[in-house]
Design a protein around this motif. Structure first.
Motif, PDB file in Angstrom:
ATOM      1  N   LEU A 234     -70.835  28.784 -16.062  1.00 47.75           N
ATOM      2  CA  LEU A 234     -72.042  29.593 -16.017  1.00 47.75           C
ATOM      3  C   LEU A 234     -73.248  28.780 -16.470  1.00 47.75           C
ATOM      4  CD1 LEU A 234     -70.531  32.837 -17.580  1.00 47.75           C
ATOM      5  CD2 LEU A 234     -71.200  32.530 -15.184  1.00 47.75           C
ATOM      6  N   PRO A 235     -74.435  29.050 -15.920  1.00 48.84           N
ATOM      7  CA  PRO A 235     -75.624  28.261 -16.274  1.00 48.84           C
ATOM      8  C   PRO A 235     -76.187  28.664 -17.634  1.00 48.84           C
ATOM      9  CG  PRO A 235     -76.226  30.007 -14.754  1.00 48.84           C
ATOM     10  CD  PRO A 235     -74.725  30.057 -14.886  1.00 48.84           C
ATOM     11  N   GLY A 236     -76.710  27.706 -18.351  1.00 48.02           N
ATOM     12  CA  GLY A 236     -77.461  27.984 -19.564  1.00 48.02           C
ATOM     13  C   GLY A 236     -76.654  28.393 -20.771  1.00 48.02           C
ATOM     14  N   VAL A 237     -75.350  28.126 -20.799  1.00 51.58           N
ATOM     15  CA  VAL A 237     -74.520  28.482 -21.953  1.00 51.58           C
ATOM     16  C   VAL A 237     -74.677  27.413 -23.031  1.00 51.58           C
ATOM     17  CG1 VAL A 237     -72.187  28.891 -22.809  1.00 51.58           C
ATOM     18  CG2 VAL A 237     -72.864  29.759 -20.554  1.00 51.58           C
ATOM     19  N   LEU A 238     -75.189  27.811 -24.188  1.00 49.01           N
ATOM     20  CA  LEU A 238     -75.374  26.862 -25.289  1.00 49.01           C
ATOM     21  C   LEU A 238     -74.102  26.692 -26.104  1.00 49.01           C
ATOM     22  CD1 LEU A 238     -78.882  28.090 -26.520  1.00 49.01           C
ATOM     23  CD2 LEU A 238     -78.373  26.207 -24.967  1.00 49.01           C
ATOM     24  N   SER A 239     -73.343  27.777 -26.240  1.00 45.93           N
ATOM     25  CA  SER A 239     -72.065  27.697 -26.951  1.00 45.93           C
ATOM     26  C   SER A 239     -71.187  28.855 -26.509  1.00 45.93           C
ATOM     27  CB  SER A 239     -72.270  27.745 -28.475  1.00 45.93           C
ATOM     28  OG  SER A 239     -72.757  29.007 -28.883  1.00 45.93           O
ATOM     29  N   ALA A 240     -69.884  28.676 -26.633  1.00 44.25           N
ATOM     30  CA  ALA A 240     -68.922  29.710 -26.249  1.00 44.25           C
ATOM     31  C   ALA A 240     -67.834  29.773 -27.308  1.00 44.25           C
ATOM     32  CB  ALA A 240     -68.325  29.406 -24.878  1.00 44.25           C
ATOM     33  N   GLU A 241     -67.423  31.003 -27.615  1.00 43.65           N
ATOM     34  CA  GLU A 241     -66.404  31.199 -28.645  1.00 43.65           C
ATOM     35  C   GLU A 241     -65.474  32.325 -28.210  1.00 43.65           C
ATOM     36  OE1 GLU A 241     -66.112  32.690 -33.326  1.00 43.65           O
ATOM     37  OE2 GLU A 241     -68.061  32.342 -32.361  1.00 43.65           O
ATOM     38  N   ARG A 242     -64.173  32.084 -28.323  1.00 40.97           N
ATOM     39  CA  ARG A 242     -63.170  33.085 -27.954  1.00 40.97           C
ATOM     40  C   ARG A 242     -62.701  33.802 -29.212  1.00 40.97           C
ATOM     41  NH1 ARG A 242     -61.501  34.768 -22.681  1.00 40.97           N
ATOM     42  NH2 ARG A 242     -59.527  35.875 -22.923  1.00 40.97           N
ATOM     43  N   GLU A 243     -62.691  35.137 -29.187  1.00 42.19           N
ATOM     44  CA  GLU A 243     -62.242  35.936 -30.314  1.00 42.19           C
ATOM     45  C   GLU A 243     -61.349  37.055 -29.774  1.00 42.19           C
ATOM     46  OE1 GLU A 243     -64.070  38.414 -34.137  1.00 42.19           O
ATOM     47  OE2 GLU A 243     -65.385  37.664 -32.562  1.00 42.19           O
ATOM     48  N   GLY A 244     -60.024  36.828 -29.819  1.00 38.37           N
ATOM     49  CA  GLY A 244     -59.106  37.789 -29.213  1.00 38.37           C
ATOM     50  C   GLY A 244     -59.333  37.851 -27.712  1.00 38.37           C
ATOM     51  N   GLU A 245     -59.548  39.065 -27.210  1.00 38.45           N
ATOM     52  CA  GLU A 245     -59.793  39.226 -25.777  1.00 38.45           C
ATOM     53  C   GLU A 245     -61.252  38.961 -25.408  1.00 38.45           C
ATOM     54  OE1 GLU A 245     -58.632  43.167 -24.794  1.00 38.45           O
ATOM     55  OE2 GLU A 245     -56.475  42.699 -24.720  1.00 38.45           O
ATOM     56  N   ARG A 246     -62.121  38.931 -26.392  1.00 38.88           N
ATOM     57  CA  ARG A 246     -63.554  38.817 -26.114  1.00 38.88           C
ATOM     58  C   ARG A 246     -64.021  37.363 -26.146  1.00 38.88           C
ATOM     59  NH1 ARG A 246     -65.754  43.701 -25.722  1.00 38.88           N
ATOM     60  NH2 ARG A 246     -67.823  42.771 -25.445  1.00 38.88           N
ATOM     61  N   THR A 247     -65.003  37.075 -25.314  1.00 34.84           N
ATOM     62  CA  THR A 247     -65.673  35.780 -25.308  1.00 34.84           C
ATOM     63  C   THR A 247     -67.138  36.013 -25.669  1.00 34.84           C
ATOM     64  OG1 THR A 247     -64.198  34.896 -23.607  1.00 34.84           O
ATOM     65  CG2 THR A 247     -66.291  33.763 -23.940  1.00 34.84           C
ATOM     66  N   HIS A 248     -67.642  35.185 -26.565  1.00 33.15           N
ATOM     67  CA  HIS A 248     -69.034  35.278 -27.006  1.00 33.15           C
ATOM     68  C   HIS A 248     -69.782  34.053 -26.496  1.00 33.15           C
ATOM     69  CE1 HIS A 248     -67.675  38.506 -29.588  1.00 33.15           C
ATOM     70  NE2 HIS A 248     -66.791  37.705 -30.135  1.00 33.15           N
ATOM     71  N   LEU A 249     -70.871  34.285 -25.778  1.00 30.18           N
ATOM     72  CA  LEU A 249     -71.678  33.211 -25.216  1.00 30.18           C
ATOM     73  C   LEU A 249     -73.091  33.282 -25.799  1.00 30.18           C
ATOM     74  CD1 LEU A 249     -70.701  33.807 -21.472  1.00 30.18           C
ATOM     75  CD2 LEU A 249     -69.606  32.223 -23.072  1.00 30.18           C
ATOM     76  N   THR A 251     -77.030  31.977 -25.188  1.00 32.82           N
ATOM     77  CA  THR A 251     -77.853  31.452 -24.108  1.00 32.82           C
ATOM     78  C   THR A 251     -79.327  31.771 -24.347  1.00 32.82           C
ATOM     79  OG1 THR A 251     -78.281  31.558 -21.713  1.00 32.82           O
ATOM     80  CG2 THR A 251     -77.514  33.565 -22.767  1.00 32.82           C
ATOM     81  N   HIS A 252     -80.211  30.950 -23.759  1.00 31.63           N
ATOM     82  CA  HIS A 252     -81.644  31.232 -23.803  1.00 31.63           C
ATOM     83  C   HIS A 252     -82.046  32.248 -22.736  1.00 31.63           C
ATOM     84  CE1 HIS A 252     -82.982  28.371 -26.806  1.00 31.63           C
ATOM     85  NE2 HIS A 252     -82.325  27.392 -26.218  1.00 31.63           N
ATOM     86  N   ASP A 253     -81.231  32.380 -21.678  1.00 36.48           N
ATOM     87  CA  ASP A 253     -81.605  33.224 -20.538  1.00 36.48           C
ATOM     88  C   ASP A 253     -80.444  34.156 -20.185  1.00 36.48           C
ATOM     89  OD1 ASP A 253     -82.553  34.354 -18.217  1.00 36.48           O
ATOM     90  OD2 ASP A 253     -83.232  32.466 -17.332  1.00 36.48           O
ATOM     91  N   PRO A 254     -80.315  35.294 -20.880  1.00 35.92           N
ATOM     92  CA  PRO A 254     -79.186  36.191 -20.622  1.00 35.92           C
ATOM     93  C   PRO A 254     -79.222  36.799 -19.217  1.00 35.92           C
ATOM     94  CG  PRO A 254     -80.769  37.217 -22.114  1.00 35.92           C
ATOM     95  CD  PRO A 254     -81.185  35.787 -21.960  1.00 35.92           C
ATOM     96  N   ASP A 255     -80.420  37.067 -18.674  1.00 34.09           N
ATOM     97  CA  ASP A 255     -80.504  37.667 -17.339  1.00 34.09           C
ATOM     98  C   ASP A 255     -79.915  36.730 -16.290  1.00 34.09           C
ATOM     99  OD1 ASP A 255     -81.753  39.842 -18.458  1.00 34.09           O
ATOM    100  OD2 ASP A 255     -83.780  39.157 -17.983  1.00 34.09           O
TER     101      ASP A 255
END
Length: 293
Positions: A234-249, A251-255
């Motif tokens: 995905l474009p513009g992802v500054l960091s990604a973290e997996r927590e159980g079933e959820r992924t947290h991203l 970004t500067h541009d969520p839209d």
């Protein structure tokens, strides 16, 4: 007094190490200020300058309209340093009595002990206290003399959740009565819960000084949380973290990121978008800041 404490273009060196570099900060009456920074950023040095334990290499420090070097001026403040040592053979009540006798209008012993969750420990020797009880006592002593301004350096380090929240309530009670507090903490949720204003230092300089909300917005990033078996690139992802079933991203541009996610056709659910936390803002602000030299 419109300003209780102030540094003006303060620099502090320890030999060849530059701990603070032309730092200017004001603490005004009634504020609860969170001082944040990575290890070695100069937080403890700044507190030591305010309370008269160190002197600046250059620049000026004012405290309660006078000099931090004046003992009569220092009577108006309370301090809990990062590390404290209390006489192990003395009882809790004896230590409180000793400290309060230094002040003309000290807080009543029973009220002080109750406020910081120490009721019933008055006759207990310090050596018999748990680590958390000793820390709560050290913090309580900072408030014993009804100070106008309190400096707390990592006040809840080593405390469990319940003890930490007890201290939070004691600090809030003091602030609600008109008291002023400057605290440092490695627990950013603690600063977010207590402070109205945040000062972020890094590399010996002030990186941000504003409300919690403004500091969050300063870095202009958002946190996207979702449940997805597999995520495409995905474009513009500054960091990604997996927590159980959820992924947290982050970004500067969520839209733009959400549009790319939908366009890709990857299955997902539970989409949440929120502004960055104080912790994420802090990490972003300090990530590219070199240590003071």
């Amino acid at each position: 007094m419109s300003v209780l404490a102030r540094t003006t273009d303060v620099t502090r060196r320890y030999g060849g190490v530059l701990a603070l570099d032309r730092v200017s900060i004001e603490i005004r009456p009634g504020e609860l200020v969170g001082l944040l920074g990575p290890n070695g950023a100069g937080k403890s040095t700044l507190i030591n300058l305010f309370v008269g334990l160190r002197r600046p290499t250059s620049g000026t420090v004012e405290l309660l309209g006078g000099s931090p070097a004046d003992p009569l001026v220092r009577r108006g403040i309370g301090v809990t340093p990062q590390e404290t040592g209390l006489p192990e053979a003395l009882r809790v009540g004896e230590i409180v009595d000793f400290v309060t006798r230094h002040y003309p209008e000290a807080l009543a012993k029973g009220e002080l002990l109750e406020r910081f969750g120490l009721t019933g420990l008055e006759r207990r020797q310090v050596g018999g206290l748990s680590g958390g009880q000793k820390r709560r006592l050290a913090v309580a002593l900072a408030f014993a003399g009804r100070p106008r301004l309190v400096f707390l350096d990592e006040p809840t380090t080593g405390l469990d959740v319940e003890a930490r929240r007890t201290l939070w309530e004691g600090i809030r009670a003091f602030h609600d009565e008109g008291g002023t507090v400057l605290l440092t903490s490695h627990y950013l949720e603690e600063v977010e819960a207590l402070a109205q204003r945040v000062v972020v230092v890094g590399g010996g300089r002030v990186l941000a000084d504003d409300t919690v909300r403004a500091v969050r917005e300063m870095v202009g990033v958002h946190r996207i949380s979702l449940v997805a078996p597999v995520l495409p690139e995905l474009p513009g992802v500054l960091s990604a973290e997996r927590e159980g079933e959820r992924t947290h991203l982050v970004t500067h541009d969520p839209d733009r990121l959400v549009v790319a996610l939908v366009t890709n056709g990857a299955p997902f659910s539970g989409l949440e978008i929120r502004p960055t936390s104080l912790e994420e803002a802090f990490l972003t602000l300090t990530a590219q800041t070199p240590a003071a030299a």
